[in-house]
Write a protein that holds these residues in place. Structure first.
Motif, PDB file in Angstrom:
ATOM      1  N   UNK A 103      -2.248  -4.821 -37.250  1.00 45.26           N
ATOM      2  CA  UNK A 103      -3.295  -4.582 -36.259  1.00 45.26           C
ATOM      3  C   UNK A 103      -4.541  -5.411 -36.568  1.00 45.26           C
ATOM      4  N   UNK A 104      -4.874  -5.521 -37.852  1.00 43.70           N
ATOM      5  CA  UNK A 104      -6.036  -6.315 -38.267  1.00 43.70           C
ATOM      6  C   UNK A 104      -5.864  -7.786 -37.881  1.00 43.70           C
ATOM      7  N   UNK A 105      -4.658  -8.307 -38.065  1.00 48.65           N
ATOM      8  CA  UNK A 105      -4.418  -9.730 -37.810  1.00 48.65           C
ATOM      9  C   UNK A 105      -4.235 -10.019 -36.322  1.00 48.65           C
ATOM     10  N   UNK A 106      -3.479  -9.184 -35.630  1.00 44.43           N
ATOM     11  CA  UNK A 106      -3.109  -9.491 -34.249  1.00 44.43           C
ATOM     12  C   UNK A 106      -4.032  -8.889 -33.196  1.00 44.43           C
ATOM     13  N   UNK A 107      -4.934  -7.963 -33.620  1.00 39.90           N
ATOM     14  CA  UNK A 107      -5.773  -7.322 -32.614  1.00 39.90           C
ATOM     15  C   UNK A 107      -7.246  -7.325 -32.984  1.00 39.90           C
ATOM     16  N   UNK A 108      -7.622  -6.520 -33.996  1.00 40.09           N
ATOM     17  CA  UNK A 108      -9.051  -6.303 -34.241  1.00 40.09           C
ATOM     18  C   UNK A 108      -9.767  -7.538 -34.774  1.00 40.09           C
ATOM     19  N   UNK A 109      -9.081  -8.366 -35.558  1.00 42.59           N
ATOM     20  CA  UNK A 109      -9.699  -9.581 -36.107  1.00 42.59           C
ATOM     21  C   UNK A 109      -8.875 -10.817 -35.768  1.00 42.59           C
TER      22      UNK A 109
END
Length: 226
Positions: A103-109
């Motif tokens: 989620x950190x890599x593909x969405x939030x950041x």
């Protein structure tokens, strides 16, 4: 004099790297003959060993026929479901099965994780030049809104149901009745390809037919994916 200084510096550099390689190699030999029974050592035993210059090439080469299973075993053996695979000449690759990392890599950041020139070069023939950065983010946002509409979902359901009843099930039924051996991977690939083309482009390539003929666009698409 300058040449001598450069040669000496180069020699010291090589000796230092050689020393580090010997140290790491000795540690691996030691752990092979004197394995530890602790939990941490059992976990780390599945993480590929890394050496100076060559990284984890030896482990990768020995598992080249089962790369997916090998990396899956390694990533699931860590408490964080994440590990760093060291590649030759200092390159590294982070492999994760942690949902929060994904989620950190593909969405939030997403904006700070650029694909880089290597991937952009490889996929540009298939996806064009807008495969990174703000343009790629904009296209993803547009596509996500389209795929959330009820009309599109109903459209997809109708197409998939049609392809199931008119093509996939008759082929499987015929094969069962005639005791014919089918390449199930090829059949499902044809089924998926017909659905994708109809949904995305409004065109039915009729790739899944009883004749199972090759379709030029399907072959080109598979080559591009490879």
């Amino acid at each position: 004099m300058l040449d001598l200084e450069l040669s000496t510096s180069f020699l010291f550099c090589i000796l230092s790297l050689l020393f580090l390689f010997i140290i790491n190699f000795s540690k691996s030999i030691f752990t092979t003959f004197f394995p530890s029974t602790s939990t941490s050592s059992k976990i780390s035993s599945k993480i590929p060993r890394s050496y100076p210059l060559i990284g984890s090439f030896l482990a990768f080469y020995s598992n080249r026929q089962r790369v997916i299973q090998w990396t899956s075993d390694a990533v699931t053996s860590t408490p964080t479901s994440t590990f760093v695979l060291n590649r030759p000449l200092g390159r590294c690759q982070v492999i994760t099965a942690n949902p929060s990392n994904v989620q950190h890599i593909l969405k939030t950041h997403f904006h700070i994780y650029q694909k880089g020139i290597i991937i952009r070069t490889h996929v540009s023939d298939l996806l064009g030049d807008d495969v990174d950065g703000e343009n790629w983010k904009f296209q993803r946002q547009v596509a996500s809104r389209e795929f959330n509409t009820k009309s599109l979902r109903k459209f997809v359901e109708t197409i998939v149901d049609t392809k199931l009843s008119d093509r996939l099930i008759p082929i499987l039924s015929s094969a069962a009745a005639n005791k014919t051996v089918l390449d199930l991977q090829d059949i499902l690939q044809r089924f998926a390809f017909d659905n994708i083309c109809k949904i995305a482009f409004g065109h039915d390539p009729a790739y899944l037919l009883p004749s199972l003929l090759q379709e030029k666009f399907a072959v080109a698409f598979n080559n591009a994916n490879k």
